[in-house]
Design a protein around this motif. Structure first.
Motif, PDB file in Angstrom:
ATOM      1  N   GLY A  13     -59.814 -50.532   6.802  1.00 51.00           N
ATOM      2  CA  GLY A  13     -59.463 -50.241   8.187  1.00 51.00           C
ATOM      3  C   GLY A  13     -58.060 -49.683   8.360  1.00 51.00           C
ATOM      4  O   GLY A  13     -57.839 -48.734   9.119  1.00 51.00           O
ATOM      5  N   GLN A  14     -57.080 -50.257   7.641  1.00 50.69           N
ATOM      6  CA  GLN A  14     -55.711 -49.750   7.751  1.00 50.69           C
ATOM      7  C   GLN A  14     -55.622 -48.312   7.276  1.00 50.69           C
ATOM      8  O   GLN A  14     -54.907 -47.489   7.863  1.00 50.69           O
ATOM      9  CB  GLN A  14     -54.762 -50.626   6.937  1.00 50.69           C
ATOM     10  N   LEU A  15     -56.347 -48.002   6.219  1.00 48.20           N
ATOM     11  CA  LEU A  15     -56.347 -46.639   5.694  1.00 48.20           C
ATOM     12  C   LEU A  15     -57.040 -45.678   6.660  1.00 48.20           C
ATOM     13  O   LEU A  15     -56.632 -44.520   6.796  1.00 48.20           O
ATOM     14  CB  LEU A  15     -57.029 -46.607   4.329  1.00 48.20           C
ATOM     15  N   VAL A  16     -58.082 -46.154   7.326  1.00 46.99           N
ATOM     16  CA  VAL A  16     -58.774 -45.327   8.325  1.00 46.99           C
ATOM     17  C   VAL A  16     -57.816 -44.976   9.468  1.00 46.99           C
ATOM     18  O   VAL A  16     -57.753 -43.828   9.915  1.00 46.99           O
ATOM     19  CB  VAL A  16     -60.022 -46.049   8.881  1.00 46.99           C
ATOM     20  N   VAL A  17     -57.067 -45.981   9.940  1.00 40.99           N
ATOM     21  CA  VAL A  17     -56.099 -45.729  11.010  1.00 40.99           C
ATOM     22  C   VAL A  17     -55.094 -44.668  10.575  1.00 40.99           C
ATOM     23  O   VAL A  17     -54.792 -43.728  11.319  1.00 40.99           O
ATOM     24  CB  VAL A  17     -55.359 -47.033  11.400  1.00 40.99           C
ATOM     25  N   ASP A  18     -54.577 -44.791   9.351  1.00 42.50           N
ATOM     26  CA  ASP A  18     -53.609 -43.809   8.838  1.00 42.50           C
ATOM     27  C   ASP A  18     -54.210 -42.402   8.787  1.00 42.50           C
ATOM     28  O   ASP A  18     -53.551 -41.419   9.135  1.00 42.50           O
ATOM     29  CB  ASP A  18     -53.129 -44.217   7.443  1.00 42.50           C
ATOM     30  N   ASN A 166     -59.229 -50.203  -5.350  1.00 49.34           N
ATOM     31  CA  ASN A 166     -57.924 -49.715  -4.949  1.00 49.34           C
ATOM     32  C   ASN A 166     -57.513 -48.539  -5.825  1.00 49.34           C
ATOM     33  O   ASN A 166     -58.125 -48.280  -6.860  1.00 49.34           O
ATOM     34  CB  ASN A 166     -56.895 -50.836  -5.033  1.00 49.34           C
ATOM     35  N   GLY A 167     -56.467 -47.861  -5.403  1.00 49.19           N
ATOM     36  CA  GLY A 167     -55.986 -46.729  -6.162  1.00 49.19           C
ATOM     37  C   GLY A 167     -55.913 -45.485  -5.311  1.00 49.19           C
ATOM     38  O   GLY A 167     -56.416 -45.454  -4.180  1.00 49.19           O
ATOM     39  N   PRO A 168     -55.276 -44.448  -5.833  1.00 50.09           N
ATOM     40  CA  PRO A 168     -55.130 -43.200  -5.070  1.00 50.09           C
ATOM     41  C   PRO A 168     -56.466 -42.500  -4.868  1.00 50.09           C
ATOM     42  O   PRO A 168     -57.405 -42.685  -5.640  1.00 50.09           O
ATOM     43  CB  PRO A 168     -54.191 -42.368  -5.947  1.00 50.09           C
ATOM     44  N   ALA A 169     -56.532 -41.693  -3.823  1.00 51.01           N
ATOM     45  CA  ALA A 169     -57.741 -40.916  -3.547  1.00 51.01           C
ATOM     46  C   ALA A 169     -58.038 -39.974  -4.706  1.00 51.01           C
ATOM     47  O   ALA A 169     -57.143 -39.357  -5.270  1.00 51.01           O
ATOM     48  CB  ALA A 169     -57.568 -40.130  -2.256  1.00 51.01           C
ATOM     49  N   ARG A 170     -59.301 -39.894  -5.056  1.00 51.85           N
ATOM     50  CA  ARG A 170     -59.746 -38.988  -6.124  1.00 51.85           C
ATOM     51  C   ARG A 170     -60.648 -37.880  -5.594  1.00 51.85           C
ATOM     52  O   ARG A 170     -60.963 -36.936  -6.295  1.00 51.85           O
ATOM     53  CB  ARG A 170     -60.503 -39.796  -7.190  1.00 51.85           C
ATOM     54  N   VAL A 187     -65.998 -45.913  -5.955  1.00 52.11           N
ATOM     55  CA  VAL A 187     -65.304 -45.036  -5.015  1.00 52.11           C
ATOM     56  C   VAL A 187     -64.045 -45.761  -4.555  1.00 52.11           C
ATOM     57  O   VAL A 187     -64.040 -46.982  -4.386  1.00 52.11           O
ATOM     58  CB  VAL A 187     -66.207 -44.678  -3.815  1.00 52.11           C
ATOM     59  N   THR A 188     -62.955 -45.045  -4.384  1.00 48.66           N
ATOM     60  CA  THR A 188     -61.722 -45.679  -3.957  1.00 48.66           C
ATOM     61  C   THR A 188     -61.743 -45.929  -2.447  1.00 48.66           C
ATOM     62  O   THR A 188     -62.375 -45.191  -1.689  1.00 48.66           O
ATOM     63  CB  THR A 188     -60.488 -44.822  -4.288  1.00 48.66           C
TER      64      THR A 188
END
Length: 214
Positions: A13-18, A166-170, A187-188
């Motif tokens: 959710g936090q990543l979606v907001v970003d 977790n981890g950077p987007a691929r 999937v990350t």
């Protein structure tokens, strides 16, 4: 667009907001625990609504004025958890969207949620089997949430994934439906969030449950 995000303080959710903010949208974040709200949100003018997901009045406050709703809610995996609060909460969200004329809903799910375009694979059957056997309450809650959404008559999309990490987007290299699009397992969370946020203004998967993987 004005987008309301439920489950906004969770790992996805936090990543979606970003992602939504990065795309230029205005965001209302619905949070149960304000202590989990990132301090940076106040600087980014994120509107915060605090409440339990079963609080119909708080849900009403969050959805009013929205152009779209994103749900990053997921069932508790605590074996001691009881009830199906996310089913009740999702019903409040959908009912409120109808009252306010908000048609676009984007949520998350697992391969246990079946799309009519799927040709069931071993992975899909395995995820369903493990869910029923090991986490039956969470499994019922997930399916109950999805059924409410998929029969709502709204313009919905449910993004399905199997093993978030977790981890950077691929980059989402596989997307579509089981049995035809060779969907993988991992999937990350960053890629889940990016794909989920993009669906707010993408009509390709309206009334569909695409599965994604790296």
């Amino acid at each position: 667009m004005n987008v309301t995000v439920f489950g906004a303080t969770g790992a996805i959710g936090q990543l979606v907001v970003d992602e939504l903010l990065r795309a230029g949208h205005s965001v209302t974040a619905y949070a149960r625990n304000p202590a989990k709200v990132p301090p940076s949100w106040s600087e980014k003018n994120v509107r915060l609504v605090v409440g339990e997901i079963t609080d119909a009045a708080a849900v009403e406050k969050a959805v009013a004025g929205a152009d779209a709703v994103v749900s990053a809610l997921g069932p508790s995996l605590d074996r001691k958890a009881t009830g199906l609060p996310l089913v009740e909460g999702t019903r409040h969200i959908i009912d409120t969207m109808r009252r306010h004329g908000v048609r676009r809903y984007v949520g998350n799910g697992t391969p246990s949620v079946v799309d009519e375009r799927d040709k069931p694979t071993f992975l899909q059957k395995l995820v369903g089997f493990l869910g029923r056997r090991t986490l039956p309450r969470a499994y019922r809650e997930l399916l109950g949430m999805s059924e409410i959404v998929m029969t709502s008559g709204l313009d919905w999309t449910i993004v399905r994934f199997s093993a978030p990490r977790n981890g950077p987007a691929r980059g989402v290299r596989r997307q579509g439906f089981f049995g035809t699009d060779k969907i993988g397992v991992k999937v990350t969370r960053a890629d889940i969030a990016a794909f989920t946020a993009a669906q707010v203004s993408d009509e390709r998967y309206v009334n569909a449950a695409p599965a994604i993987s790296n």
